[in-house]
Design an enzyme around this catalytic site. Structure first.
Site, PDB file in Angstrom:
ATOM      1  N   HIS A  74       5.230   2.726 -16.733  1.00 16.99           N
ATOM      2  CA  HIS A  74       4.165   3.732 -16.552  1.00 16.99           C
ATOM      3  C   HIS A  74       2.969   4.802 -16.140  1.00 16.99           C
ATOM      4  O   HIS A  74       2.660   5.665 -16.109  1.00 16.99           O
ATOM      5  CB  HIS A  74       5.743   4.659 -15.493  1.00 16.99           C
ATOM      6  CG  HIS A  74       6.812   4.671 -14.870  1.00 16.99           C
ATOM      7  ND1 HIS A  74       6.371   3.485 -13.905  1.00 16.99           N
ATOM      8  CD2 HIS A  74       7.867   4.503 -14.984  1.00 16.99           C
ATOM      9  CE1 HIS A  74       7.894   3.046 -13.337  1.00 16.99           C
ATOM     10  NE2 HIS A  74       8.544   3.834 -13.840  1.00 16.99           N
ATOM     11  N   ASP A 123      11.950  -3.961 -14.710  1.00 21.35           N
ATOM     12  CA  ASP A 123      12.283  -3.196 -14.535  1.00 21.35           C
ATOM     13  C   ASP A 123      12.687  -2.670 -12.744  1.00 21.35           C
ATOM     14  O   ASP A 123      11.799  -2.538 -12.003  1.00 21.35           O
ATOM     15  CB  ASP A 123      11.620  -1.551 -14.638  1.00 21.35           C
ATOM     16  CG  ASP A 123      12.091  -0.453 -15.334  1.00 21.35           C
ATOM     17  OD1 ASP A 123      12.811  -0.241 -16.025  1.00 21.35           O
ATOM     18  OD2 ASP A 123      11.736   0.322 -14.066  1.00 21.35           O
ATOM     19  N   HIS A 165      11.841   0.008 -11.274  1.00 20.18           N
ATOM     20  CA  HIS A 165      11.133   0.793 -10.861  1.00 20.18           C
ATOM     21  C   HIS A 165       9.625   0.209 -10.781  1.00 20.18           C
ATOM     22  O   HIS A 165       9.619  -0.699 -11.724  1.00 20.18           O
ATOM     23  CB  HIS A 165      10.912   2.318 -11.524  1.00 20.18           C
ATOM     24  CG  HIS A 165      12.312   2.814 -11.844  1.00 20.18           C
ATOM     25  ND1 HIS A 165      12.718   3.238 -12.869  1.00 20.18           N
ATOM     26  CD2 HIS A 165      12.475   4.128 -10.166  1.00 20.18           C
ATOM     27  CE1 HIS A 165      14.046   4.296 -12.761  1.00 20.18           C
ATOM     28  NE2 HIS A 165      13.412   4.439 -11.162  1.00 20.18           N
ATOM     29  N   ASP A 217      17.719  -1.298 -15.750  1.00 16.42           N
ATOM     30  CA  ASP A 217      17.950   0.249 -14.877  1.00 16.42           C
ATOM     31  C   ASP A 217      18.328  -0.165 -13.416  1.00 16.42           C
ATOM     32  O   ASP A 217      18.597   0.133 -12.965  1.00 16.42           O
ATOM     33  CB  ASP A 217      17.088   1.152 -14.814  1.00 16.42           C
ATOM     34  CG  ASP A 217      16.213   0.734 -14.601  1.00 16.42           C
ATOM     35  OD1 ASP A 217      15.478  -0.602 -14.796  1.00 16.42           O
ATOM     36  OD2 ASP A 217      14.728   1.655 -15.175  1.00 16.42           O
TER      37      ASP A 217
HETATM   38 ZN    ZN Z   1      12.868   1.846 -14.486  1.00 17.55          ZN
END
Ligand code: ZN
Length: 205
Positions: free
Chosen positions: A18, A55, A57, A142
């Site tokens: 991120h 991931d 996200h 995740d």
């Molecule tokens: Zn994540």
């Protein structure tokens, strides 16, 4: 001589995908995989790097780093819409980088079968065309069904299958080179089981 897999796993914390070049975000300070991609290019002279971000996200920071850069191909599967909000299928890169960002946004509830299907149908053909010199995995665990931060249904077995798919693609197109960097994963038991399976597949000859 014993045949050894040409890969490595980095158990790094904090995660990195991120983080954008100018600011930290979403638990991430520095974008580890983006730095690694540039390091491969500058130190080892590799021309094309593919980053595979599974991931749950979207890897907004990694996408941002290479959005106009055709020398780094960015592929991401992620729950969508979800944090951080980016990662629509229409985000495909810009300028010289157009077509070198490939987002596969997925609705919540997807599991092993759906993920493997995406990897086999979409990722394989994309990297067959791209012919990367190395593949870097943004290895977030995740998307596991027990993870508290999202709503996907991958299992440790599913992550093994994804690992095997990336290894096969690397063997075909990237001389087997795979660098895997830990990203998210917030249920410690699920994270441990998933990482162990991931490592076992990476170690297979
Ligand atoms: Zn994540």
């Amino acid at each position: 001589m014993e045949k050894r897999a040409d890969n490595a796993f980095c158990a790094v914390r904090p995660p990195g995908h991120h983080a954008e070049s100018g600011h930290a975000m979403g638990f991430c300070l520095f974008n580890n995989v983006a730095i690694a991609a540039r390091y491969f290019q500058k130190r080892y002279g590799l021309e094309r790097i593919a980053i595979v971000d599974w991931d749950v996200h979207h890897g907004n920071g990694t996408q941002h780093a290479f959005y106009d850069d055709p020398t780094v191909f960015f592929f991401s599967t992620h729950q969508y819409p979800w944090y951080p909000g980016t990662g629509g299928a229409d985000e495909r890169g810009e300028g010289k980088g157009e077509g070198y960002t490939l987002n596969v946004p997925l609705s919540a509830g997807m599991g092993d079968k759906e993920y493997l299907d995406v990897f086999n149908r979409i990722l394989r053909s994309a990297l067959k065309a791209y012919r990367p010199d190395a593949i870097i995995i943004s290895a977030g665990f995740d998307a596991h069904r027990d993870d508290p931060l999202a709503g996907m249904n991958l299992t440790a077995e599913g992550y093994k299958a994804l690992t095997r798919a990336v290894k096969e693609i690397a063997a075909e197109h990237a001389q087997g080179r795979v660098l895997s960097c830990l990203e998210g994963g917030y249920n410690l038991a699920a994270l441990a089981a998933s990482v162990e399976g991931h490592l076992r597949v990476l170690q297979e000859a």
